[in-house]
Motif scaffolding. Structure first.
Motif, mmCIF file in Angstrom:
data_model
loop_
_atom_site.group_PDB
_atom_site.id
_atom_site.type_symbol
_atom_site.label_atom_id
_atom_site.label_comp_id
_atom_site.label_asym_id
_atom_site.label_seq_id
_atom_site.Cartn_x
_atom_site.Cartn_y
_atom_site.Cartn_z
ATOM 1 N N PRO A 16 0.371 -1.585 -0.352
ATOM 2 C CA PRO A 16 -0.075 -0.221 -0.005
ATOM 3 C C PRO A 16 0.636 1.434 -0.333
ATOM 4 O O PRO A 16 1.960 1.165 0.559
ATOM 5 C CB PRO A 16 -0.688 -0.690 0.897
ATOM 6 N N LYS A 17 0.469 2.436 -0.517
ATOM 7 C CA LYS A 17 1.093 3.678 -0.746
ATOM 8 C C LYS A 17 1.468 3.703 0.369
ATOM 9 O O LYS A 17 -0.348 4.235 1.117
ATOM 10 C CB LYS A 17 0.341 4.830 -1.344
ATOM 11 N N ALA A 18 2.914 4.449 1.215
ATOM 12 C CA ALA A 18 1.893 4.838 2.193
ATOM 13 C C ALA A 18 2.309 6.547 2.397
ATOM 14 O O ALA A 18 3.106 7.213 1.041
ATOM 15 C CB ALA A 18 3.961 4.807 2.819
ATOM 16 N N GLN A 19 1.345 6.876 3.098
ATOM 17 C CA GLN A 19 1.438 8.558 2.657
ATOM 18 C C GLN A 19 2.608 9.048 3.258
ATOM 19 O O GLN A 19 3.227 8.791 4.299
ATOM 20 C CB GLN A 19 0.068 8.672 4.086
ATOM 21 N N ARG A 20 2.288 10.368 3.110
ATOM 22 C CA ARG A 20 3.575 11.715 3.780
ATOM 23 C C ARG A 20 3.699 11.866 5.152
ATOM 24 O O ARG A 20 4.279 11.898 5.632
ATOM 25 C CB ARG A 20 3.743 12.550 2.939
ATOM 26 N N TYR A 21 2.331 11.568 5.416
ATOM 27 C CA TYR A 21 1.920 11.947 6.909
ATOM 28 C C TYR A 21 0.831 11.564 7.163
ATOM 29 O O TYR A 21 -0.081 12.060 7.158
ATOM 30 C CB TYR A 21 1.326 13.995 7.170
ATOM 31 N N PRO A 22 1.430 10.575 8.216
ATOM 32 C CA PRO A 22 -0.284 9.755 9.022
ATOM 33 C C PRO A 22 -0.677 10.416 9.710
ATOM 34 O O PRO A 22 -0.486 10.826 10.635
ATOM 35 C CB PRO A 22 1.213 8.355 9.664
ATOM 36 N N SER A 23 -2.185 10.121 10.002
ATOM 37 C CA SER A 23 -2.901 10.134 10.688
ATOM 38 C C SER A 23 -2.326 10.229 12.332
ATOM 39 O O SER A 23 -2.130 9.326 12.783
ATOM 40 C CB SER A 23 -4.014 9.829 10.200
ATOM 41 N N LEU A 24 -2.976 11.219 12.894
ATOM 42 C CA LEU A 24 -2.168 12.049 14.398
ATOM 43 C C LEU A 24 -4.082 11.291 15.084
ATOM 44 O O LEU A 24 -3.935 11.316 16.331
ATOM 45 C CB LEU A 24 -1.922 13.357 14.610
ATOM 46 N N LYS A 25 -4.744 10.276 14.096
ATOM 47 C CA LYS A 25 -5.408 10.610 14.837
ATOM 48 C C LYS A 25 -6.261 9.756 16.247
ATOM 49 O O LYS A 25 -5.138 8.362 15.886
ATOM 50 C CB LYS A 25 -7.229 10.038 13.793
ATOM 51 N N GLY A 26 -6.341 9.735 17.615
ATOM 52 C CA GLY A 26 -6.649 8.916 18.659
ATOM 53 C C GLY A 26 -5.163 8.910 18.713
ATOM 54 O O GLY A 26 -4.666 8.209 19.770
ATOM 55 N N VAL A 27 -4.299 9.804 18.681
ATOM 56 C CA VAL A 27 -3.004 9.868 19.502
ATOM 57 C C VAL A 27 -3.405 10.427 20.705
ATOM 58 O O VAL A 27 -4.316 11.429 20.866
ATOM 59 C CB VAL A 27 -1.548 10.679 18.648
ATOM 60 N N ASP A 28 -2.471 10.078 21.952
ATOM 61 C CA ASP A 28 -2.402 11.036 23.064
ATOM 62 C C ASP A 28 -2.183 12.414 22.783
ATOM 63 O O ASP A 28 -1.661 13.254 22.500
ATOM 64 C CB ASP A 28 -1.470 10.503 23.937
ATOM 65 N N ALA A 29 -3.476 13.039 24.146
ATOM 66 C CA ALA A 29 -3.750 14.227 23.338
ATOM 67 C C ALA A 29 -2.698 15.257 24.171
ATOM 68 O O ALA A 29 -1.903 16.742 23.399
ATOM 69 C CB ALA A 29 -5.222 15.365 24.132
ATOM 70 N N LYS A 30 -1.934 14.923 25.337
ATOM 71 C CA LYS A 30 -0.172 15.800 25.579
ATOM 72 C C LYS A 30 0.556 15.237 24.910
ATOM 73 O O LYS A 30 0.977 16.648 24.899
ATOM 74 C CB LYS A 30 -0.650 15.032 27.180
#
Length: 72
Positions: free
Chosen positions: A35-49
């Motif tokens: 699969p094509k790797a995105q340049r900037y992966p999504s930060l959805k679900g990453v720790d808010a702090k």
């Protein structure tokens, strides 16, 4: 009067439930591609702090680069 109705009970049971024949050849015909790797992966679900600190760090880096560019 005494009609006999055939309910199809005399037919043999089907024996083939699954086959994977030729699927591998079909898959490799045009190549299995990564699969094509995105340049900037999504930060959805990453720790808010972490995200909050990252935002401040980026801002600080921008300011430092701007200051450095102003001096030069």
């Amino acid at each position: 009067m005494g009609q006999v109705v055939d309910l199809g009970a005399t037919e043999m049971a089907k024996s083939k439930n699954h086959t994977n024949h030729n699927q591998n050849s079909k898959a490799h015909r045009n190549g299995i591609k990564k699969p094509k790797a995105q340049r900037y992966p999504s930060l959805k679900g990453v720790d808010a702090k972490f995200l909050r600190n990252q935002r401040f760090a980026k801002k600080g880096t921008q300011q430092a680069l701007a200051k450095k560019a102003g001096k030069a």
